[in-house]
Scaffold this motif. Structure first.
Motif, PDB file in Angstrom:
ATOM      1  N   LEU A 136      -3.615  -1.389   6.253  1.00 51.26           N
ATOM      2  CA  LEU A 136      -4.140  -0.313   5.683  1.00 51.26           C
ATOM      3  C   LEU A 136      -5.000   0.007   4.816  1.00 51.26           C
ATOM      4  O   LEU A 136      -4.814  -0.417   4.026  1.00 51.26           O
ATOM      5  CB  LEU A 136      -3.368   0.923   4.752  1.00 51.26           C
ATOM      6  CG  LEU A 136      -3.279   1.903   4.769  1.00 51.26           C
ATOM      7  CD1 LEU A 136      -3.248   2.888   6.689  1.00 51.26           C
ATOM      8  CD2 LEU A 136      -1.499   2.466   4.576  1.00 51.26           C
ATOM      9  N   ARG A 137      -6.303   0.321   4.737  1.00 56.68           N
ATOM     10  CA  ARG A 137      -7.693   0.527   4.326  1.00 56.68           C
ATOM     11  C   ARG A 137      -7.733   1.162   2.965  1.00 56.68           C
ATOM     12  O   ARG A 137      -6.760   2.125   2.701  1.00 56.68           O
ATOM     13  CB  ARG A 137      -8.537   0.681   4.870  1.00 56.68           C
ATOM     14  CG  ARG A 137      -9.356  -0.362   5.922  1.00 56.68           C
ATOM     15  CD  ARG A 137      -9.820  -1.679   5.291  1.00 56.68           C
ATOM     16  NE  ARG A 137     -10.289  -2.842   5.908  1.00 56.68           N
ATOM     17  CZ  ARG A 137     -10.487  -4.302   5.772  1.00 56.68           C
ATOM     18  NH1 ARG A 137     -10.045  -4.339   5.079  1.00 56.68           N
ATOM     19  NH2 ARG A 137     -11.245  -4.742   6.712  1.00 56.68           N
ATOM     20  N   ALA A 138      -7.914   0.775   1.449  1.00 54.95           N
ATOM     21  CA  ALA A 138      -8.008   2.092   0.794  1.00 54.95           C
ATOM     22  C   ALA A 138      -8.304   3.672   0.897  1.00 54.95           C
ATOM     23  O   ALA A 138      -9.438   3.514   1.599  1.00 54.95           O
ATOM     24  CB  ALA A 138      -8.507   1.096  -0.468  1.00 54.95           C
ATOM     25  N   GLY A 139      -7.639   4.215   0.607  1.00 54.65           N
ATOM     26  CA  GLY A 139      -7.351   5.708   0.775  1.00 54.65           C
ATOM     27  C   GLY A 139      -7.702   5.768   2.362  1.00 54.65           C
ATOM     28  O   GLY A 139      -7.729   6.952   3.332  1.00 54.65           O
ATOM     29  N   GLY A 140      -7.296   4.788   3.214  1.00 53.49           N
ATOM     30  CA  GLY A 140      -7.218   4.984   5.027  1.00 53.49           C
ATOM     31  C   GLY A 140      -5.701   5.600   5.514  1.00 53.49           C
ATOM     32  O   GLY A 140      -4.899   5.601   4.419  1.00 53.49           O
TER      33      GLY A 140
ATOM     34  N   ASP B 280      -6.278  -2.377  -0.163  1.00 56.73           N
ATOM     35  CA  ASP B 280      -6.039  -2.713   1.193  1.00 56.73           C
ATOM     36  C   ASP B 280      -4.385  -3.051   0.898  1.00 56.73           C
ATOM     37  O   ASP B 280      -4.181  -3.426  -0.065  1.00 56.73           O
ATOM     38  CB  ASP B 280      -6.420  -3.465   2.063  1.00 56.73           C
ATOM     39  CG  ASP B 280      -7.706  -3.177   2.200  1.00 56.73           C
ATOM     40  OD1 ASP B 280      -8.036  -1.658   1.639  1.00 56.73           O
ATOM     41  OD2 ASP B 280      -8.784  -4.093   2.304  1.00 56.73           O
ATOM     42  N   THR B 281      -3.344  -2.542   1.665  1.00 52.93           N
ATOM     43  CA  THR B 281      -2.054  -3.218   1.745  1.00 52.93           C
ATOM     44  C   THR B 281      -1.734  -3.910   3.148  1.00 52.93           C
ATOM     45  O   THR B 281      -2.187  -3.007   4.485  1.00 52.93           O
ATOM     46  CB  THR B 281      -1.947  -1.529   1.464  1.00 52.93           C
ATOM     47  OG1 THR B 281      -1.379  -1.038   0.592  1.00 52.93           O
ATOM     48  CG2 THR B 281      -0.265  -1.646   1.994  1.00 52.93           C
ATOM     49  N   ILE B 282      -1.111  -4.951   2.719  1.00 49.35           N
ATOM     50  CA  ILE B 282      -1.158  -5.522   4.014  1.00 49.35           C
ATOM     51  C   ILE B 282       0.425  -5.488   4.846  1.00 49.35           C
ATOM     52  O   ILE B 282       1.397  -4.981   3.944  1.00 49.35           O
ATOM     53  CB  ILE B 282      -1.288  -7.002   4.067  1.00 49.35           C
ATOM     54  CG1 ILE B 282      -2.856  -7.495   3.610  1.00 49.35           C
ATOM     55  CG2 ILE B 282      -1.280  -7.739   4.600  1.00 49.35           C
ATOM     56  CD1 ILE B 282      -3.153  -7.447   2.097  1.00 49.35           C
ATOM     57  N   ILE B 283       0.542  -5.680   6.094  1.00 48.69           N
ATOM     58  CA  ILE B 283       2.397  -4.494   6.213  1.00 48.69           C
ATOM     59  C   ILE B 283       2.431  -5.999   7.429  1.00 48.69           C
ATOM     60  O   ILE B 283       1.575  -5.678   8.664  1.00 48.69           O
ATOM     61  CB  ILE B 283       2.373  -3.563   7.048  1.00 48.69           C
ATOM     62  CG1 ILE B 283       1.899  -2.733   6.079  1.00 48.69           C
ATOM     63  CG2 ILE B 283       3.957  -3.192   7.695  1.00 48.69           C
ATOM     64  CD1 ILE B 283       1.699  -1.051   6.012  1.00 48.69           C
TER      65      ILE B 283
ATOM     66  N   THR C  80       6.933  -7.483   5.233  1.00 50.65           N
ATOM     67  CA  THR C  80       7.357  -7.311   4.437  1.00 50.65           C
ATOM     68  C   THR C  80       5.521  -6.446   3.802  1.00 50.65           C
ATOM     69  O   THR C  80       4.648  -5.895   4.670  1.00 50.65           O
ATOM     70  CB  THR C  80       6.255  -8.716   3.446  1.00 50.65           C
ATOM     71  OG1 THR C  80       7.238 -10.162   3.614  1.00 50.65           O
ATOM     72  CG2 THR C  80       5.439  -8.512   2.276  1.00 50.65           C
ATOM     73  N   LYS C  81       5.677  -5.575   2.772  1.00 52.01           N
ATOM     74  CA  LYS C  81       4.286  -4.976   2.276  1.00 52.01           C
ATOM     75  C   LYS C  81       3.863  -5.180   1.250  1.00 52.01           C
ATOM     76  O   LYS C  81       4.469  -5.125   0.210  1.00 52.01           O
ATOM     77  CB  LYS C  81       5.120  -3.687   2.720  1.00 52.01           C
ATOM     78  CG  LYS C  81       3.749  -2.494   2.337  1.00 52.01           C
ATOM     79  CD  LYS C  81       4.400  -0.821   2.910  1.00 52.01           C
ATOM     80  CE  LYS C  81       3.632   0.494   2.130  1.00 52.01           C
ATOM     81  NZ  LYS C  81       3.521   1.280   2.498  1.00 52.01           N
ATOM     82  N   ILE C  82       2.826  -5.720   1.053  1.00 51.67           N
ATOM     83  CA  ILE C  82       1.664  -5.526  -0.220  1.00 51.67           C
ATOM     84  C   ILE C  82       0.340  -5.298  -0.426  1.00 51.67           C
ATOM     85  O   ILE C  82       0.038  -5.054   0.643  1.00 51.67           O
ATOM     86  CB  ILE C  82       2.039  -7.089  -0.621  1.00 51.67           C
ATOM     87  CG1 ILE C  82       1.426  -7.505  -1.515  1.00 51.67           C
ATOM     88  CG2 ILE C  82       1.523  -7.668   0.885  1.00 51.67           C
ATOM     89  CD1 ILE C  82       1.866  -8.651  -2.402  1.00 51.67           C
TER      90      ILE C  82
END
Length: 371
Positions: free
Chosen positions: A78-82, A98-101, A124-126
């Motif tokens: 999930l991109r920053a602001g996306g 950015d967020t990695i799921i 995982t969500k980081i």
């Protein structure tokens, strides 16, 4: 004699004229020299100004970029602001914000600056909270919301740099080490393989040093901590598999038995497979006394002619991981008598609800808030 004097006078005048001409020439040369020197000084000042600006730019913070080096299964970013997640791929760049799921049975390996490795485990969500650098320092902050991550910082960081993992209950800071950080509903776990991790509570009220082959558990928001030596049998499958990678990558460096880790991995895989099979089965109602049993849900259990005798029926309630669910509401409805004859029980810590009922056909209903 007079003629000689006149000649001498003329010669002296000639010399004076030559000196005057030389002076004019020297003066013109000096003017040109001064003009050239002034131009050189102007150019030097321009160069110094430009060079100084470039130094200032170099010293200012800049955004670093992480890169996906390896992955397996379903991994989204999930991109920053996306608002919409996109599928990760090998070589994909990751930026601050950015967020990695990762999904179940999925993982991804991320490389930072060619000397830092983050392996993100299943479910995982980081988030990459901060990823900055300058000529004198680097700043890395990762926000772990849930799941398990392995961190490998190869080179020792200088005094101005930092590498931190943040969870809702703690902050983990290192200089150079190998460790796991895990966040779940129960709290935060820090498992150190090599090196030292400084773990600070989220409210900065306490700080604990976790050394090689130690595990620190912080139980939710209670602030209660438990520091102990690593028990391999208590480690999850992702941690064991990553630990095996380290043992194969650095043979003889980590004081852990490789064979024991391999055996535990096989055991955990068999347990997970058995748990997946049990997930597909609804809660079971077991009848004691007449040795009959049936599945719950909308199905029935028992049978035969009515009797005044009573039998015991037990409903087992488990979550998708095969863990017992405490506090679930279980309702047993006699098919012949309808909802008016419903009996309710609540499961205990072992996930069991026990009923003493007359023989007959029953419908089982199970409910639990959050499931």
């Amino acid at each position: 004699m007079q003629k000689y004097i006149i000649i001498y006078y003329k010669s002296n005048l000639y010399e004076r004229l030559r000196w005057k001409e030389f002076f004019v020439l020297w003066r013109d040369m000096m003017k040109r020299y001064i003009e050239m020197l002034r131009n050189v000084l102007i150019m030097w000042l321009i160069f110094i100004t430009s060079f100084g600006s470039s130094i200032q730019v170099a010293a200012a913070d800049y955004q670093r970029v992480a890169k996906v080096s390896e992955l397996s299964g379903e991994v989204g970013v999930l991109r920053a602001g996306g608002e919409k997640s996109i599928s990760a791929f090998k070589g994909m760049g990751l930026n601050q914000g950015d967020t990695i799921i990762t999904k179940k049975d999925s993982w991804v390996r991320v490389i930072l600056d060619n000397d830092k490795e983050v392996k993100i485990g299943p479910s995982t969500k980081i988030m990459v909270k901060e990823l900055k650098g300058s000529a004198v320092a680097e700043s890395t902050e990762l926000q772990l919301w849930t799941g398990n991550v392995f961190n490998h910082v190869q080179k020792k960081l200088n005094a101005n740099s930092k590498y931190e993992i943040h969870t809702p209950t703690a902050v983990m800071g290192v200089r150079g080490t190998e460790y796991f950080a895990k966040q779940s509903q129960e709290g935060t776990e820090v498992t150190v393989i090599e090196g030292t991790v400084e773990v600070t509570s989220a409210d900065q009220s306490s700080s604990t040093e976790v050394n090689s082959l130690q595990r620190l558990t912080i139980f939710g928001d209670t602030g209660i901590q438990n520091l102990e030596s690593i028990n391999l049998d208590e480690l999850d499958l992702f941690t064991l598999q990553t630990l095996l990678e380290l043992l194969e990558r650095y043979p003889g460096v980590i004081d852990i038995d490789k064979d024991e880790v391999e055996n535990l991995i096989q055991k955990k895989q068999e347990e997970e497979k058995q748990s997946e099979n049990e997930e597909q089965e609804p809660p079971r109602v077991i009848t004691e006394g007449n040795n009959s049993s049936a599945t719950g849900g909308s199905s029935s259990s028992g049978g035969g002619s009515p009797s005044t005798s009573r039998v015991r029926k037990i409903v087992y309630v488990k979550d998708e991981n095969g863990n017992a669910i405490e506090g679930a509401k279980v309702t047993l409805i006699n098919v012949n008598e309808g909802s008016g004859a419903a009996i309710e029980r609540t499961t205990g810590s072992n996930g069991e609800a026990i009923f003493e009922v007359t023989p007959g056909s029953y419908i089982v209903e199970v409910s639990k808030e959050g499931y």
